[in-house]
Design a protein around this motif. Structure first.
Motif, mmCIF file in Angstrom:
data_model
loop_
_atom_site.group_PDB
_atom_site.id
_atom_site.type_symbol
_atom_site.label_atom_id
_atom_site.label_comp_id
_atom_site.label_asym_id
_atom_site.label_seq_id
_atom_site.Cartn_x
_atom_site.Cartn_y
_atom_site.Cartn_z
ATOM 1 N N UNK A 48 -5.090 19.836 -9.182
ATOM 2 C CA UNK A 48 -4.583 20.575 -8.027
ATOM 3 C C UNK A 48 -5.693 21.434 -7.460
ATOM 4 N N UNK A 49 -5.807 21.453 -6.144
ATOM 5 C CA UNK A 49 -6.876 22.199 -5.486
ATOM 6 C C UNK A 49 -6.297 23.092 -4.410
ATOM 7 N N UNK A 50 -7.096 24.071 -3.989
ATOM 8 C CA UNK A 50 -6.683 24.951 -2.906
ATOM 9 C C UNK A 50 -7.899 25.402 -2.132
ATOM 10 N N UNK A 51 -7.661 25.801 -0.896
ATOM 11 C CA UNK A 51 -8.727 26.333 -0.048
ATOM 12 C C UNK A 51 -8.818 27.839 -0.241
ATOM 13 N N UNK A 52 -10.046 28.339 -0.294
ATOM 14 C CA UNK A 52 -10.307 29.762 -0.498
ATOM 15 C C UNK A 52 -10.782 30.357 0.823
ATOM 16 N N UNK A 53 -10.301 31.560 1.190
ATOM 17 C CA UNK A 53 -10.744 32.159 2.453
ATOM 18 C C UNK A 53 -12.262 32.286 2.536
ATOM 19 N N UNK A 54 -12.800 32.131 3.735
ATOM 20 C CA UNK A 54 -14.249 32.220 3.946
ATOM 21 C C UNK A 54 -14.775 33.550 3.419
ATOM 22 N N UNK A 55 -15.888 33.482 2.716
ATOM 23 C CA UNK A 55 -16.520 34.685 2.191
ATOM 24 C C UNK A 55 -16.066 35.084 0.806
ATOM 25 N N UNK A 56 -15.034 34.376 0.267
ATOM 26 C CA UNK A 56 -14.535 34.698 -1.072
ATOM 27 C C UNK A 56 -15.182 33.814 -2.131
ATOM 28 N N UNK A 57 -16.504 33.770 -2.160
ATOM 29 C CA UNK A 57 -17.187 32.973 -3.166
ATOM 30 C C UNK A 57 -18.148 31.984 -2.554
ATOM 31 N N UNK A 97 -7.371 27.857 -23.961
ATOM 32 C CA UNK A 97 -6.581 26.698 -23.578
ATOM 33 C C UNK A 97 -7.462 25.461 -23.639
ATOM 34 N N UNK A 98 -7.272 24.669 -24.681
ATOM 35 C CA UNK A 98 -8.071 23.465 -24.868
ATOM 36 C C UNK A 98 -7.156 22.272 -25.074
ATOM 37 N N UNK A 99 -7.730 21.091 -24.973
ATOM 38 C CA UNK A 99 -6.961 19.879 -25.192
ATOM 39 C C UNK A 99 -5.895 19.682 -24.144
ATOM 40 N N UNK A 100 -4.793 19.081 -24.552
ATOM 41 C CA UNK A 100 -3.739 18.717 -23.616
ATOM 42 C C UNK A 100 -2.583 19.717 -23.604
ATOM 43 N N UNK A 101 -2.898 20.992 -23.836
ATOM 44 C CA UNK A 101 -1.831 21.997 -23.828
ATOM 45 C C UNK A 101 -1.470 22.413 -22.408
ATOM 46 N N UNK A 102 -2.269 21.999 -21.426
ATOM 47 C CA UNK A 102 -2.052 22.420 -20.047
ATOM 48 C C UNK A 102 -1.722 21.204 -19.188
ATOM 49 N N UNK A 103 -0.666 21.326 -18.383
ATOM 50 C CA UNK A 103 -0.328 20.333 -17.379
ATOM 51 C C UNK A 103 -0.047 21.056 -16.066
ATOM 52 N N UNK A 104 0.009 20.280 -14.995
ATOM 53 C CA UNK A 104 0.502 20.758 -13.719
ATOM 54 C C UNK A 104 -0.082 22.047 -13.194
ATOM 55 N N UNK A 105 -1.413 22.209 -13.137
ATOM 56 C CA UNK A 105 -1.957 23.451 -12.598
ATOM 57 C C UNK A 105 -1.632 23.602 -11.112
ATOM 58 N N UNK A 106 -1.293 24.838 -10.706
ATOM 59 C CA UNK A 106 -0.948 25.125 -9.310
ATOM 60 C C UNK A 106 -1.558 26.463 -8.917
ATOM 61 N N UNK A 107 -2.368 26.473 -7.864
ATOM 62 C CA UNK A 107 -2.985 27.695 -7.372
ATOM 63 C C UNK A 107 -2.058 28.427 -6.408
ATOM 64 N N UNK A 108 -2.124 29.762 -6.446
ATOM 65 C CA UNK A 108 -1.380 30.587 -5.500
ATOM 66 C C UNK A 108 -2.165 31.864 -5.229
ATOM 67 N N UNK A 109 -2.382 32.180 -3.946
ATOM 68 C CA UNK A 109 -3.078 33.407 -3.560
ATOM 69 C C UNK A 109 -2.043 34.495 -3.275
ATOM 70 N N UNK A 110 -2.219 35.669 -3.891
ATOM 71 C CA UNK A 110 -1.351 36.801 -3.569
ATOM 72 C C UNK A 110 -1.685 37.282 -2.162
ATOM 73 N N UNK A 111 -0.670 37.579 -1.377
ATOM 74 C CA UNK A 111 -0.901 37.940 0.011
ATOM 75 C C UNK A 111 -1.327 39.397 0.168
ATOM 76 N N UNK A 112 -1.025 40.241 -0.830
ATOM 77 C CA UNK A 112 -1.252 41.672 -0.653
ATOM 78 C C UNK A 112 -2.490 42.194 -1.363
ATOM 79 N N UNK A 113 -3.272 41.301 -1.974
ATOM 80 C CA UNK A 113 -4.463 41.769 -2.685
ATOM 81 C C UNK A 113 -5.405 40.591 -2.931
#
Length: 478
Positions: A212-221, A257-273
Motif C-alpha cells: 500500500x502506498x500514499x502520496x506525501x505533501x510537497x516538502x515533507x521529505x 515486526x518481522x516475518x509474516x506477522x504484518x498484513x494489509x498496511x494502510x497509510x493515513x495522514x492526520x489532518x490536524x498535525x
C-alpha cells in the motif's frame, strides 16, 4: 448645510458599522463551524466467517478511536463471483466527483480457498460515497500469463499519466519461479485495465502479497510517495514517481515486526498535525489478528516509527481486517453518518396473522411464518429517501436494497439513486389503521395507498374495509 452633512455622515457611519458587525459575526460563525474538523472513514472486512467477508464501515473523529457504523452490520456484500469480498481499497477521484471500492473476490469456507481463489476483483462505484452501484467483476490475474489469484487491490491517481494505477498481488510462474508478485496496470474507470506489468518482485523465491502506498505533501521529505509491502520483511520504500524507480528505506524490524506477522498496511495522514498512522493487520503474540496503528512524523525515516500503545487507540466493536481509510470532508462525513446511523434491525409483524412477518424471498416480498434465515425478515428503518418525517426499509442481509413498490407490487430492489426510486421506497409511519398502538405505512407518492398483504403477498392498495385495515397494520418489533 454643513450640519446636514454631519448628520448624514453619522448615519452612514452607523450603517457601515452595522453591516461590518454583521459581516464579522457571519465570518466568526463560519470560522467556528470550520474549526470542527470532520473525521475519518474506514472500510474493512472482519474475518473468514460467513458474514465477515462483507464490507463494514467505521468512523473516527481523531483517527485513532473508531466507532462502528450501521450498528456493526455490513454495508455492502457481493452476490457475484465467489460471493465474498476482502481487502477493500477506497479510491476518490481527484475532483471528488466519484468513488470506487475495489475488493478481493474471495470467500473462504464457502467454495474458495487461499490456494484456489479468483482471478477477478469486485468493484462498486458511487458519486456521493453513500449510494453505491451494483458490483461488477474486474478481470486482473487472467491478463497475466499463468496468473492464478488476484489479491489485495489498491489504486492511486497518477498525475503523470492522468489515470489510476491499479496494483495487486498475483501468483504466477516467471523465470521458473512460482510465487506472488505485485503487478500494476492503468485504468480510467475500473472496468478495463491495461496489460499488467510486474511492479514489485522480491529476489529469489520470496513472495510479496500486500502493498500500500500514499502520496506525501510537497516538502515533507525527500520523496513524493511512500509504500510498505508485506514481503516477509515488511519493506518500506520511497519514490518520486509511482511507476518509476523506488528506493528501499528500511523495514519494520526496527519496531519488532518481522516475518509474516504484518498484513494489509494502510497509510493515513492526520489532518490536524504533521503525523502519520500506518495501520497494520497484525498477528499479535497471542496469535490473534488485530488492526494496530504505527505512528511517525516522517514516513521516510523508519527509525521514527513507533507502535501506538494499546491505551492510545480503540478499534471499535467489530474486528478490523485489511481495510482502507479516508479523510472525510464535512459534506462527506454528514452524508456517511446520516446514511449509516446505528439503527437497530427490526421486523414487521402482521396484525391479523401474528405468526407471520414481512420478509423477502428471492427479492419478492410477502408475509411468512418461521422465516429462515431470520435476516430475510429484518430491516433497518432509515430516514425516508424522499422526505423528512418518513421512513424507508433497508434489508439487513442485502445492504443497499430497499422495499420498493412498482405497479403497486413490492420487491426488494437495489437503490439506483434516482428520485423515482426514492419516492417509491418512502413511506409515512402512521397509527395502525386496525389498532393505533400498531403502525401502518402510507405511500409517499400515492398517499391514498398503504402497504398491505393480500394472499400473503405485499401490495400497495387503498384501504377501506375492516379486513383490509388489518392487512395494512403491522407491529415494528425486534
Amino acid at each position: 448645510m454643513s450640519a446636514l452633512r454631519a448628520r448624514l455622515s453619522v448615519v452612514l457611519l452607523a450603517v457601515c458599522l452595522l453591516f461590518t458587525g454583521q459581516a464579522l459575526t457571519t465570518a466568526h460563525r463560519a470560522a467556528a463551524a470550520a474549526s470542527a474538523d470532520p473525521g475519518y472513514l474506514m472500510v474493512h472486512f472482519t474475518g473468514d466467517s460467513a458474514t465477515g467477508q462483507m464490507l463494514y464501515l467505521a468512523h473516527s473523529t481523531d483517527g485513532l478511536h473508531w466507532s462502528d457504523l450501521n450498528g456493526g452490520a455490513p454495508v455492502l456484500n457481493s452476490k457475484i463471483g465467489t460471493k465474498g469480498v476482502r481487502d477493500p481499497a477506497l479510491v476518490r477521484s481527484p475532483d471528488g466527483s466519484k468513488y470506487w471500492i475495489i475488493a478481493t473476490d474471495l470467500c473462504i469456507r464457502c467454495g474458495s480457498t487461499y490456494q484456489n481463489g479468483s482471478p477477478n476483483f469486485v468493484v462498486w462505484e458511487s458519486t456521493d460515497l453513500v449510494t453505491w452501484s451494483k458490483p461488477w467483476l474486474l478481470g486482473a490475474a487472467g491478463l497475466i500469463p499463468g496468473g492464478k489469484n488476484a489479491w489485495a487491490p489498491e489504486a492511486i491517481w497518477n498525475p503523470e499519466t492522468r489515470d489510476y494505477v491499479l496494483y495487486w498481488a498475483t501468483n504466477a510462474t516467471v523465470n521458473g519461479i512460482f510465487k506472488y508478485r505485485i503487478y500494476a496496470a492503468r485504468t480510467t474507470d475500473f472496468r478495463t485495465i491495461t496489460t499488467p506489468q510486474i511492479w514489485i518482485d522480491p529476489p529469489g523465491t520470496r513472495p510479496v502479497v500486500d502493498t500500500q502506498m500514499t502520496e506525501v505533501p510537497a516538502g515533507d521529505g525527500d520523496y513524493r510517495y511512500v509504500r510498505v509491502s508485506g514481503d516477509g520483511q515488511n519493506t518500506v520504500e520511497g519514490s518520486n514517481s509511482i511507476l518509476g524507480a523506488w528506493t528501499q528505506l528500511g523495514n519494520l524490524s526496527s519496531i519488532g515486526l518481522t516475518g509474516n506477522v504484518v498484513e494489509g498496511p494502510v497509510w493515513m495522514k492526520f489532518r490536524d498535525r504533521n503525523e502519520w498512522a500506518l495501520y497494520i493487520d497484525y498477528n499479535n503474540p497471542q496469535g490473534v489478528r488485530e488492526y494496530r496503528p504505527i505512528l511517525t512524523t516522517n514516513p521516510f525515516d523508519v527509525s521514527t516509527y513507533r507502535l501506538q500503545a494499546s491505551t492510545g487507540y480503540d478499534m471499535g466493536g467489530t474486528p478490523k481486517r485489511h481495510g482502507a481509510t479516508a479523510t472525510l470532508t464535512a459534506a462527506e462525513e454528514s452524508r456517511v453518518l446520516s446514511r449509516w446511523p446505528n439503527s437497530p434491525a427490526r421486523r414487521l409483524q402482521s396484525f391479523n396473522f401474528q405468526d407471520r412477518y414481512i420478509r423477502q424471498t428471492n427479492f419478492d416480498v410477502r408475509i411468512d411464518p418461521n422465516v429462515s434465515p431470520l435476516d430475510d425478515s429484518r430491516f433497518r428503518l432509515r430516514p425516508g429517501l424522499a422526505g423528512t418525517g418518513t421512513v424507508s426499509f433497508e434489508s439487513v442481509n442485502f445492504p443497499g436494497y430497499f422495499l420498493r413498490h412498482s405497479a403497486y407490487d413490492f420487491q426488494l430492489v437495489h437503490n439506483d439513486g434516482s428520485s423515482q426510486f426514492a419516492q417509491d421506497a418512502t413511506f409515512r409511519q402512521v397509527a395502525g389503521l386496525a389498532d393505533p398502538s400498531w403502525s401502518s405505512f402510507q405511500s409517499y407518492n400515492f398517499p391514498d395507498r398503504y402497504i398491505r398483504h393480500y394472499a400473503y403477498e405485499l401490495k400497495l392498495d387503498p384501504i377501506t374495509p375492516t379486513t383490509a385495515r388489518g392487512d395494512a397494520t403491522f407491529r415494528v418489533t425486534s
